[in-house]
Scaffold this active site. Structure first.
Site, mmCIF file in Angstrom:
data_model
loop_
_atom_site.group_PDB
_atom_site.id
_atom_site.type_symbol
_atom_site.label_atom_id
_atom_site.label_comp_id
_atom_site.label_asym_id
_atom_site.label_seq_id
_atom_site.Cartn_x
_atom_site.Cartn_y
_atom_site.Cartn_z
ATOM 1 N N SER A 1 0.853 -1.178 0.000
ATOM 2 C CA SER A 1 0.000 0.000 0.000
ATOM 3 C C SER A 1 0.892 1.231 0.000
ATOM 4 O O SER A 1 1.976 1.224 0.582
ATOM 5 C CB SER A 1 -0.883 -0.014 1.254
ATOM 6 O OG SER A 1 -1.279 1.307 1.580
ATOM 7 N N LYS B 1 0.846 -3.324 4.885
ATOM 8 C CA LYS B 1 -0.066 -4.044 3.991
ATOM 9 C C LYS B 1 0.620 -4.889 2.937
ATOM 10 O O LYS B 1 1.648 -4.515 2.378
ATOM 11 C CB LYS B 1 -0.963 -3.031 3.272
ATOM 12 C CG LYS B 1 -1.922 -2.326 4.212
ATOM 13 C CD LYS B 1 -3.163 -3.129 4.467
ATOM 14 C CE LYS B 1 -4.129 -2.901 3.315
ATOM 15 N NZ LYS B 1 -5.383 -3.606 3.572
ATOM 16 N N GLU C 1 -7.739 -10.155 -6.655
ATOM 17 C CA GLU C 1 -8.880 -9.235 -6.730
ATOM 18 C C GLU C 1 -9.150 -8.798 -8.168
ATOM 19 O O GLU C 1 -10.297 -8.655 -8.587
ATOM 20 C CB GLU C 1 -8.625 -8.005 -5.856
ATOM 21 C CG GLU C 1 -8.593 -8.325 -4.374
ATOM 22 C CD GLU C 1 -8.079 -7.155 -3.555
ATOM 23 O OE1 GLU C 1 -8.765 -6.125 -3.492
ATOM 24 O OE2 GLU C 1 -6.987 -7.261 -2.980
#
Ligand code: ARG
Length: 470
Positions: A281, A287, A294
């Site tokens: 991130s 992260k 996804e």
């Protein structure tokens, strides 16, 4: 009207379309990828025209040589596309005529772009479906390897995303390999649906020239000749079949990706995706996001759209060619490209992820997943299943209230609920035994999963052979 805006069909027209509308009417940005197929189709057509005495063999040779030069330029990225060309067919024909003069102008004898575009698209789909089928074999191979390498790993099986009964991780992986096995069959069916030649149908009604359609079909490696010229130029079922095959595969990959996303979360911790296939991130340093999983899930929506889009284009379309059909390729190519990269991403994630056996096992321990087995234990000793169900329900409540699992209850507690329980009930509660007991065909017991694995390997080998036949 500037020189460069004169289209090949310019003879009948006095004014040039506005430039913006020229772009609107063009398919070149989409169909330029068909150049190899277009050249192969033109060569086959020219050879046949010469053999049938429709053009001279000198002209055919000039066409052949010219197409060779053009292919080399396209290959090298040096081909000059013109704004005036609606599509790849016109681009190549224009370049050919510039190179070899009148011979080039004879190539289009007894041919229309209507049979030409159908031929090119079929050749392309045949090749792409074959390549996608090969990729499907790779992913199946990886799923099978995961099952082999983690043969004893137990994980919770779910219904309603609530823990239901423990299963082997291998069993779960093999479920996906069977899904992809069906996808492989659909992909081959799509390949074969494309494998028939429209060339020689001309615009819609055939032609008076003495064509040999079997010859062009044979040169292009088509299995047959489409028997109806109207159908030949307007059928796009093979594209529907292809996009459908892509769509179902994407839906399967999307389901798998959803599990990878869940499993790689802190809450599950069942797998760890490799760094190479995760992203960080820009703001949160801790992260590690399952972006590719996804994206596959998200892109599935687009591919479903590609299928609906083409179905809608075809709905209500009268015979034979209508310009609407030019809208057939963009979605189909998108479906092919998206599936190709999705398969690469999924195969990569599966091949490099770490299977956290401990976390899966710990997850399988909780959730009262041996409850059915405890009820089965009573049922096997003559207690009606409905009564057994009630007895175990009470035990689950006892365990839950005291913050324990079913395995942590004492024999006394079990016997308070039903005197039918004995030492063996404690054995029955052990997670390995819960799994091992599911020996029905297709069940998750290690003996059955080993058989299933052998079947999956066998079917993978058979499909490999099927693919290498052509
Ligand atoms: N660019 C067209 C397509 O992709 C080629 C066929 C054009 N035929 C015609 N009659 N306008 O469908």
């Amino acid at each position: 009207m500037s020189e460069k805006n004169v289209a090949l069909w310019g003879g009948r027209f006095e004014g040039a379309p506005e430039e913006a509308l020229q772009a609107f009417g063009a398919s070149l940005p989409v169909d330029r990828r068909l150049w190899e197929q277009d050249i192969a189709g033109s060569r086959a057509h020219a050879h046949m025209l010469a053999k049938q005495g429709i053009i001279s063999s000198e002209d055919a040779a000039a066409i052949d040589a010219g197409l060779g030069t053009i292919a080399a330029a396209l290959e090298a990225g040096e081909f000059e596309f013109s704004l005036a060309d609606e599509d790849i067919h016109m681009s190549i024909e224009r370049a050919l005529t510039k190179l070899v003069g009148d011979a080039g102008r004879r190539l289009h004898t007894a041919r229309s772009r209507n049979d030409q575009v159908a031929t090119d698209t079929r050749l392309y789909v045949r090749q792409q479906a074959q390549a996608l089928a090969r990729q499907l074999l790779d992913v199946r191979g990886t799923l099978i390897r995961l099952a082999q390498d983690n043969a004893a790993v137990i994980m919770p099986g779910y219904t309603h995303l609530q823990k239901a009964q423990p299963v082997l991780f291998a069993h779960h992986m093999l479920a996906y390999s069977w899904m992809l096995t069906r996808d492989f069959s659909r992909m081959l069916a799509a390949r074969d649906a494309a494998d028939s030649s429209p060339l020689g149908a001309a615009a819609l009604a055939g032609t008076g020239h003495p064509l040999d359609r079997a010859q062009t079909a044979a040169e292009l490696g088509f299995a047959s000749v489409i028997p109806n010229s109207l159908d030949a130029v307007s059928d796009r079922d093979f594209l529907l079949d292809l996009i459908y095959a892509c769509t179902v595969t994407m839906v399967h990959l999307s389901r798998l990706c959803e599990e990878l996303i869940l499993w790689s979360s802190d809450e599950f911790g069942f797998i760890t995706l490799s760094d190479a296939l995760s992203t960080g991130s820009s703001i949160m340093p801790q992260k590690k996001n399952p972006d590719f999983a996804e994206l596959v899930r998200g892109k599935t929506g687009r591919v479903i759209g590609d299928l609906v889009g083409l179905l809608t284009v075809l709905k209500g379309l009268p015979l034979a060619y209508n310009k609407d059909l030019q809208e057939d390729k963009e979605g189909a190519f998108d479906a092919i490209d998206t599936l190709r990269l999705s398969l690469v991403a999924v195969e990569g994630m599966l091949a490099t992820m770490t299977v956290n056996a401990e976390a899966m096992r710990a997850g399988a321990q909780g959730g009262f997943m041996a409850a059915t087995d405890l009820a089965d234990f009573l049922a096997a000793r003559g207690v009606p299943f409905r009564d057994a169900h009630e007895v175990v329900g009470r035990l689950v409540l006892v365990a839950e209230k005291s913050g324990r699992t079913l395995e942590e209850l004492t024999l006394e507690e079990l016997r308070t609920a039903s005197p039918v329980f004995d030492e063996e009930a404690l054995e029955a509660l052990k997670i390995e035994n819960v799994v091992a007991r599911r020996t029905s065909t297709g069940g998750t017991a290690p003996v059955r999963v080993a058989e299933q694995l052998a079947l999956a390997v066998e079917s993978l080998e058979a499909d490999k052979n099927l693919l290498s036949v052509r």
